[in-house]
Design a protein around this motif. Sequence first.
Motif, PDB file in Angstrom:
ATOM      1  N   GLY A   1       0.813  -1.203   0.000  1.00  0.00           N
ATOM      2  CA  GLY A   1       0.000   0.000   0.000  1.00  0.00           C
ATOM      3  C   GLY A   1       0.844   1.250   0.000  1.00  0.00           C
ATOM      4  N   LEU A   2       0.170   2.405   0.037  1.00  0.00           N
ATOM      5  CA  LEU A   2       0.821   3.714   0.042  1.00  0.00           C
ATOM      6  C   LEU A   2       0.083   4.577   1.054  1.00  0.00           C
ATOM      7  CD1 LEU A   2       1.033   3.913  -3.818  1.00  0.00           C
ATOM      8  CD2 LEU A   2       3.012   3.717  -2.294  1.00  0.00           C
ATOM      9  N   GLU A   3       0.665   4.725   2.225  1.00  0.00           N
ATOM     10  CA  GLU A   3      -0.008   5.341   3.366  1.00  0.00           C
ATOM     11  C   GLU A   3       0.408   6.799   3.458  1.00  0.00           C
ATOM     12  OE1 GLU A   3       0.887   3.730   7.332  1.00  0.00           O
ATOM     13  OE2 GLU A   3      -1.261   3.358   7.490  1.00  0.00           O
ATOM     14  N   MET A   4      -0.301   7.644   2.713  1.00  0.00           N
ATOM     15  CA  MET A   4       0.073   9.048   2.620  1.00  0.00           C
ATOM     16  C   MET A   4      -1.101   9.942   2.974  1.00  0.00           C
ATOM     17  SD  MET A   4       2.485   9.126  -0.758  1.00  0.00           S
ATOM     18  CE  MET A   4       4.108   8.335  -0.733  1.00  0.00           C
ATOM     19  N   VAL A   5      -0.788  11.140   3.437  1.00  0.00           N
ATOM     20  CA  VAL A   5      -1.784  12.123   3.835  1.00  0.00           C
ATOM     21  C   VAL A   5      -2.773  12.352   2.696  1.00  0.00           C
ATOM     22  CG1 VAL A   5      -2.070  14.588   4.331  1.00  0.00           C
ATOM     23  CG2 VAL A   5      -0.324  13.276   5.521  1.00  0.00           C
ATOM     24  N   THR A   6      -4.068  12.466   3.019  1.00  0.00           N
ATOM     25  CA  THR A   6      -5.087  12.672   1.992  1.00  0.00           C
ATOM     26  C   THR A   6      -5.277  14.130   1.614  1.00  0.00           C
ATOM     27  OG1 THR A   6      -6.772  12.638   3.722  1.00  0.00           O
ATOM     28  CG2 THR A   6      -6.390  10.585   2.532  1.00  0.00           C
ATOM     29  N   GLY A   7      -4.555  15.033   2.226  1.00  0.00           N
ATOM     30  CA  GLY A   7      -4.620  16.428   1.831  1.00  0.00           C
ATOM     31  C   GLY A   7      -5.296  17.312   2.852  1.00  0.00           C
ATOM     32  N   PHE A   8      -5.108  18.626   2.650  1.00  0.00           N
ATOM     33  CA  PHE A   8      -5.683  19.650   3.510  1.00  0.00           C
ATOM     34  C   PHE A   8      -6.221  20.768   2.621  1.00  0.00           C
ATOM     35  CE2 PHE A   8      -2.158  17.627   5.728  1.00  0.00           C
ATOM     36  CZ  PHE A   8      -2.743  17.254   6.927  1.00  0.00           C
ATOM     37  N   PRO A   9      -7.143  21.597   3.108  1.00  0.00           N
ATOM     38  CA  PRO A   9      -7.636  22.714   2.299  1.00  0.00           C
ATOM     39  C   PRO A   9      -6.487  23.546   1.724  1.00  0.00           C
ATOM     40  CG  PRO A   9      -8.968  22.484   4.271  1.00  0.00           C
ATOM     41  CD  PRO A   9      -7.819  21.521   4.415  1.00  0.00           C
ATOM     42  N   GLY A  10      -6.482  23.675   0.409  1.00  0.00           N
ATOM     43  CA  GLY A  10      -5.416  24.398  -0.270  1.00  0.00           C
ATOM     44  C   GLY A  10      -4.196  23.573  -0.581  1.00  0.00           C
ATOM     45  N   ARG A  11      -4.127  22.368  -0.033  1.00  0.00           N
ATOM     46  CA  ARG A  11      -2.997  21.469  -0.300  1.00  0.00           C
ATOM     47  C   ARG A  11      -3.527  20.066  -0.579  1.00  0.00           C
ATOM     48  NH1 ARG A  11       0.644  20.188   3.598  1.00  0.00           N
ATOM     49  NH2 ARG A  11      -0.596  20.977   5.352  1.00  0.00           N
ATOM     50  N   PRO A  12      -4.086  19.830  -1.754  1.00  0.00           N
ATOM     51  CA  PRO A  12      -4.630  18.504  -2.039  1.00  0.00           C
ATOM     52  C   PRO A  12      -3.532  17.476  -2.233  1.00  0.00           C
ATOM     53  CG  PRO A  12      -4.716  19.872  -3.994  1.00  0.00           C
ATOM     54  CD  PRO A  12      -4.277  20.766  -2.873  1.00  0.00           C
TER      55      PRO A  12
END
Length: 266
Positions: A97-108
């Motif tokens: 898998g690839l366990e990475m942040v799903t993003g934040f407002p303004g930083r998808p």
Amino acid sequence: MAGKVIIYGDNLTFVGCLFEGTDPNDNLVQIYSDNNIKFLYSTFKPNSYSMPPGNDGTVSSSHSTPGTPFDKSWQLATTMKEAAAVMDHNDIWGNAGLEMVTGFPGRPSTWTNNYIHDMADTSHDVYHHDGIGPQSEGDGGPMIVDHNTLASLGNTNALALQGGGVYDHISFTNNYVSGWGYAVHIGDVNNATNITVTGNIFSAELEQLYGFLYGNIWGGSARGSTWRGNLIQARSGDGNHTYSTADNGRYLWPTDGASHTTDYTG
């Protein structure tokens, strides 16, 4: 070759890099970045093989187990802080898998034009097999997943957003997806908002354990979500026997997993 690549620093871009190693049950790439990191035209693979076992390049992913054996595999690439990754034109296989942040407002979080395939050790239950993910908490987004090939035998999800919190502004568009357990998983409860699932090919090429959409969860138009133009591909000899050649080119609806002659309008 390395057991693990640990990256420190912010606003970094890796272009045309080869990340390969053997570190079962651990990260191949472990990322400590605060805001942004990019991987472009790079390869993430086990060092023991030049090509995925069982895939000679004529199929999207091997149609038979076991894939890369557990002891020659790597497990995850992981963001350890809050960097929203840009993943474009990467070749990724032999892992879990690839366990990475799903993003934040303004930083998808952005996933475009990647080839994610041939998960490791698919004949055993050592790994949960996820393409993009797992993300197990919810409260994720924004996230852009566009024009990727996400194909593998496996037991969980091509898009593995598996939490009970609210997923918001998730865009899953123009992808080719086949295999997995449930191919697309956007939340464990039906509370997602502003989800766009359009223009995808859901292919019966590979054997699938359950269905194309977990729990029929995609947000729903009442919460700003859109499901349009998602087609089934089903050909003679495909591994997913839920569909037949009569379903080829027909529309997939999120409400029942069946093929239809008209597009979904709900």
